[in-house]
Scaffold this motif. Structure first.
Motif, PDB file in Angstrom:
ATOM      1  N   GLN A   1     -43.023  26.841 -18.520  1.00 34.17           N
ATOM      2  CA  GLN A   1     -44.279  26.144 -18.273  1.00 34.17           C
ATOM      3  C   GLN A   1     -45.002  26.755 -17.085  1.00 34.17           C
ATOM      4  OE1 GLN A   1     -45.342  23.670 -20.397  1.00 34.17           O
ATOM      5  NE2 GLN A   1     -47.300  23.985 -19.333  1.00 34.17           N
ATOM      6  N   GLN A   2     -44.266  27.100 -16.009  1.00 35.94           N
ATOM      7  CA  GLN A   2     -44.895  27.684 -14.829  1.00 35.94           C
ATOM      8  C   GLN A   2     -45.500  29.049 -15.156  1.00 35.94           C
ATOM      9  OE1 GLN A   2     -41.676  27.782 -12.051  1.00 35.94           O
ATOM     10  NE2 GLN A   2     -41.816  25.587 -11.535  1.00 35.94           N
ATOM     11  N   VAL A   3     -44.772  29.870 -15.904  1.00 34.54           N
ATOM     12  CA  VAL A   3     -45.283  31.202 -16.248  1.00 34.54           C
ATOM     13  C   VAL A   3     -46.543  31.088 -17.095  1.00 34.54           C
ATOM     14  CG1 VAL A   3     -44.770  33.293 -17.558  1.00 34.54           C
ATOM     15  CG2 VAL A   3     -43.057  32.365 -16.016  1.00 34.54           C
ATOM     16  N   HIS A   4     -46.532  30.232 -18.097  1.00 30.96           N
ATOM     17  CA  HIS A   4     -47.689  30.126 -18.976  1.00 30.96           C
ATOM     18  C   HIS A   4     -48.870  29.463 -18.282  1.00 30.96           C
ATOM     19  CE1 HIS A   4     -46.329  31.556 -22.997  1.00 30.96           C
ATOM     20  NE2 HIS A   4     -45.131  31.405 -22.439  1.00 30.96           N
ATOM     21  N   ASP A   5     -48.610  28.558 -17.342  1.00 31.34           N
ATOM     22  CA  ASP A   5     -49.723  27.981 -16.567  1.00 31.34           C
ATOM     23  C   ASP A   5     -50.419  29.063 -15.748  1.00 31.34           C
ATOM     24  OD1 ASP A   5     -49.207  25.525 -17.618  1.00 31.34           O
ATOM     25  OD2 ASP A   5     -48.079  24.777 -15.885  1.00 31.34           O
ATOM     26  N   LEU A   6     -49.650  29.939 -15.115  1.00 33.38           N
ATOM     27  CA  LEU A   6     -50.254  31.017 -14.326  1.00 33.38           C
ATOM     28  C   LEU A   6     -50.984  32.011 -15.226  1.00 33.38           C
ATOM     29  CD1 LEU A   6     -47.400  31.700 -11.730  1.00 33.38           C
ATOM     30  CD2 LEU A   6     -49.589  30.554 -11.330  1.00 33.38           C
ATOM     31  N   LEU A   7     -50.400  32.311 -16.390  1.00 36.23           N
ATOM     32  CA  LEU A   7     -51.081  33.232 -17.300  1.00 36.23           C
ATOM     33  C   LEU A   7     -52.387  32.664 -17.809  1.00 36.23           C
ATOM     34  CD1 LEU A   7     -48.031  34.578 -19.382  1.00 36.23           C
ATOM     35  CD2 LEU A   7     -49.272  35.755 -17.566  1.00 36.23           C
ATOM     36  N   ASP A   8     -52.409  31.354 -18.055  1.00 40.09           N
ATOM     37  CA  ASP A   8     -53.661  30.722 -18.496  1.00 40.09           C
ATOM     38  C   ASP A   8     -54.731  30.772 -17.416  1.00 40.09           C
ATOM     39  OD1 ASP A   8     -52.439  30.186 -20.887  1.00 40.09           O
ATOM     40  OD2 ASP A   8     -51.891  28.117 -20.365  1.00 40.09           O
ATOM     41  N   GLN A   9     -54.314  30.860 -16.167  1.00 43.42           N
ATOM     42  CA  GLN A   9     -55.268  30.949 -15.061  1.00 43.42           C
ATOM     43  C   GLN A   9     -55.738  32.385 -14.815  1.00 43.42           C
ATOM     44  OE1 GLN A   9     -53.460  29.135 -11.630  1.00 43.42           O
ATOM     45  NE2 GLN A   9     -52.930  27.236 -12.748  1.00 43.42           N
ATOM     46  N   GLY A  10     -55.203  33.345 -15.596  1.00 39.29           N
ATOM     47  CA  GLY A  10     -55.611  34.736 -15.440  1.00 39.29           C
ATOM     48  C   GLY A  10     -54.770  35.522 -14.467  1.00 39.29           C
ATOM     49  N   VAL A  11     -53.618  35.012 -14.063  1.00 35.55           N
ATOM     50  CA  VAL A  11     -52.736  35.717 -13.129  1.00 35.55           C
ATOM     51  C   VAL A  11     -51.943  36.769 -13.903  1.00 35.55           C
ATOM     52  CG1 VAL A  11     -50.870  35.457 -11.457  1.00 35.55           C
ATOM     53  CG2 VAL A  11     -52.606  33.662 -11.706  1.00 35.55           C
ATOM     54  N   GLY A  12     -51.810  37.958 -13.347  1.00 32.08           N
ATOM     55  CA  GLY A  12     -51.066  39.022 -14.003  1.00 32.08           C
ATOM     56  C   GLY A  12     -49.564  38.794 -13.967  1.00 32.08           C
ATOM     57  N   LEU A  13     -48.840  39.598 -14.772  1.00 30.98           N
ATOM     58  CA  LEU A  13     -47.386  39.445 -14.863  1.00 30.98           C
ATOM     59  C   LEU A  13     -46.700  39.746 -13.534  1.00 30.98           C
ATOM     60  CD1 LEU A  13     -46.749  41.090 -18.356  1.00 30.98           C
ATOM     61  CD2 LEU A  13     -46.698  38.662 -17.792  1.00 30.98           C
ATOM     62  N   LEU A  14     -47.125  40.830 -12.868  1.00 31.27           N
ATOM     63  CA  LEU A  14     -46.496  41.196 -11.602  1.00 31.27           C
ATOM     64  C   LEU A  14     -46.744  40.126 -10.547  1.00 31.27           C
ATOM     65  CD1 LEU A  14     -44.855  43.289 -10.101  1.00 31.27           C
ATOM     66  CD2 LEU A  14     -46.988  44.479  -9.538  1.00 31.27           C
ATOM     67  N   ASP A  15     -47.964  39.586 -10.528  1.00 30.62           N
ATOM     68  CA  ASP A  15     -48.272  38.534  -9.549  1.00 30.62           C
ATOM     69  C   ASP A  15     -47.486  37.268  -9.862  1.00 30.62           C
ATOM     70  OD1 ASP A  15     -49.365  37.393  -7.383  1.00 30.62           O
ATOM     71  OD2 ASP A  15     -51.393  37.155  -8.191  1.00 30.62           O
ATOM     72  N   CYS A  16     -47.286  36.963 -11.162  1.00 29.06           N
ATOM     73  CA  CYS A  16     -46.449  35.816 -11.545  1.00 29.06           C
ATOM     74  C   CYS A  16     -45.027  35.979 -11.030  1.00 29.06           C
ATOM     75  CB  CYS A  16     -46.442  35.660 -13.064  1.00 29.06           C
ATOM     76  SG  CYS A  16     -47.986  35.044 -13.766  1.00 29.06           S
ATOM     77  N   ALA A  17     -44.503  37.185 -11.188  1.00 29.96           N
ATOM     78  CA  ALA A  17     -43.141  37.428 -10.726  1.00 29.96           C
ATOM     79  C   ALA A  17     -43.032  37.227  -9.224  1.00 29.96           C
ATOM     80  CB  ALA A  17     -42.712  38.846 -11.116  1.00 29.96           C
ATOM     81  N   ARG A  18     -44.035  37.654  -8.466  1.00 31.63           N
ATOM     82  CA  ARG A  18     -43.995  37.496  -7.013  1.00 31.63           C
ATOM     83  C   ARG A  18     -44.116  36.030  -6.607  1.00 31.63           C
ATOM     84  NH1 ARG A  18     -48.115  42.527  -5.678  1.00 31.63           N
ATOM     85  NH2 ARG A  18     -46.581  44.217  -5.971  1.00 31.63           N
ATOM     86  N   ARG A  19     -45.002  35.301  -7.276  1.00 34.76           N
ATOM     87  CA  ARG A  19     -45.192  33.903  -6.908  1.00 34.76           C
ATOM     88  C   ARG A  19     -43.973  33.055  -7.253  1.00 34.76           C
ATOM     89  NH1 ARG A  19     -51.421  32.170  -8.430  1.00 34.76           N
ATOM     90  NH2 ARG A  19     -52.475  33.965  -7.451  1.00 34.76           N
ATOM     91  N   LEU A  20     -43.357  33.313  -8.388  1.00 36.35           N
ATOM     92  CA  LEU A  20     -42.214  32.497  -8.843  1.00 36.35           C
ATOM     93  C   LEU A  20     -40.877  33.048  -8.373  1.00 36.35           C
ATOM     94  CD1 LEU A  20     -43.385  31.810 -12.497  1.00 36.35           C
ATOM     95  CD2 LEU A  20     -43.641  30.337 -10.490  1.00 36.35           C
ATOM     96  N   ASN A  21     -40.912  34.204  -7.672  1.00 39.99           N
ATOM     97  CA  ASN A  21     -39.679  34.829  -7.184  1.00 39.99           C
ATOM     98  C   ASN A  21     -38.721  35.141  -8.352  1.00 39.99           C
ATOM     99  OD1 ASN A  21     -38.004  35.925  -5.247  1.00 39.99           O
ATOM    100  ND2 ASN A  21     -36.981  33.971  -4.768  1.00 39.99           N
TER     101      ASN A  21
END
Length: 369
Positions: free
Chosen positions: A277-297
């Motif tokens: 859910q966290q990954v898909h919420d960030l993707l829906d906001q336009g966040v890239g994969l690398l930035d998702c990985a950094r934010r979610l550790n």
């Protein structure tokens, strides 16, 4: 005496160029004394025959075992004088086929040792040779293997081509196999198409090429042997089929899970759903994969796996399940446990036992839990 001489000639027939003078039994060792025959010998330098003796010396060699006992030979060899002025002054006589220069074993013992190490190499060959009463270190066994002449080379009709790692992820090579005899033909220093193409052009006669799915090898075969039959070898065919089947099964893991017991809604499953859910919420906001990985550790590959899943159930793996004796009573147990008040486990065990359950109580408890 004539019978004893005949027995010696029979047992030591491979030493017929020598004159056997004495055979001594020393328990686990048979010591043999021999000498070279008194006959003229040609000088290895000029070829002039001479029989003039300068001196004598002894050579100690090992021979093939007799009755599981080592045989040690002490051979007296002559040093002869060359009569030709300007040639070498003296030389030691040699007996090709029996005594080779600088060797501590007879030729027939070396042949026997070579036959074993050719098949078993170092440590395993030494263990077999010790059972044959031949003392040899693994280093000497490997040196004996390296001294063996290479077998005559023949271009195979059916050639197997495959790559292997000399140093994983750093250096690779190509091995060529005779697919009919399963013997190694050659080893190329790389996995490139140019090296294989050059080898195929230099060794005409290959009619069938068995290879893996590498496009590099396919291009080399197409350029060098356009009329050759190209086939996939049995191992790669089964391996690729297994990989495709594994990928297909993993893609439908949610469907497979329905056939067995329902997956436990434990902490790991809950964590998986939350991360999805966290990954898909960030993707829906336009966040890239690398930035998702950094934010979610999380690792980048982990984020990619969550992003590819259309729903979190695709990520909840079905537990490993094997049929048990409790399976025929699964529906009855579900119905009874859903009825209020909760039925004790021991009562359920007695109920299915009356219905024909033949398993143990421990198996039943593990199934319920």
């Amino acid at each position: 005496m004539d019978g004893a001489d005949h027995l010696i000639e029979l047992v030591f027939s491979g030493l017929s160029p020598l004159v056997v003078e004495d055979v001594a039994d020393e328990g686990e060792l048979v010591r043999l004394r021999a000498r070279t025959p008194e006959r003229p010998v040609a000088c290895p330098g000029c070829g002039v025959v001479t029989s003039r003796v300068h001196s004598y010396h002894e050579r100690t060699l090992a021979d093939v075992a007799i009755d599981a006992r080592r045989v040690l030979m002490i051979v007296r060899v002559r040093r002869l004088v060359c009569p030709t002025r300007g040639c070498r002054q003296t030389f030691r006589e040699q007996l090709p086929g029996v005594l080779e220069r600088y060797q501590r074993r007879t030729d027939r013992l070396a042949a026997q040792t070579g036959a074993v190490v050719r098949e078993l190499a170092g440590r395993a060959g030494v263990r077999v040779l010790s059972a044959l009463a031949i003392r040899l270190s693994r280093h000497s066994a490997l040196r004996s293997l390296l001294r063996l002449p290479l077998p005559p080379f023949e271009v195979p009709r059916v050639l197997g081509v495959d790559g292997f790692a000399l140093r994983r992820r750093r250096r690779y090579a190509t091995i060529l196999i005779d697919a009919q005899t399963r013997r190694r033909v050659d080893v190329l220093p790389d996995r490139g198409a140019d090296g294989l193409e050059a080898w195929l052009r230099a060794h005409p006669g290959v009619q069938v090429v068995c290879r893996d799915g590498s496009g590099t090898y396919a291009e080399a075969v197409r350029r060098a042997l356009p009329n050759a039959v190209r086939a996939s070898d049995r191992w790669h065919l089964w391996h690729d089929l297994a990989q495709v089947a594994l990928t297909e099964v993993a893609a439908h893991s949610g469907c497979w899970a329905k056939a067995g017991p329902p997956p436990n809604d434990g902490p790991r499953a809950q964590t998986t759903r939350q991360r999805w859910q966290q990954v898909h919420d960030l993707l829906d906001q336009g966040v890239g994969l690398l930035d998702c990985a950094r934010r979610l550790n999380l690792g980048l590959n982990t984020v990619k796996r969550y992003a590819r899943a259309s729903k979190p159930e695709r990520l909840v793996r079905a537990p490993l399940y094997r049929p048990t004796l409790v399976d025929p009573y699964r529906d009855h147990l579900k119905r009874r446990r859903a009825e209020p008040p909760a039925v004790p486990v021991l009562h359920l065990f007695h109920e299915i036992t009356q219905q024909g359950y033949t398993g143990s109580h421990n198996l039943f408890v593990r199934y319920i839990n």
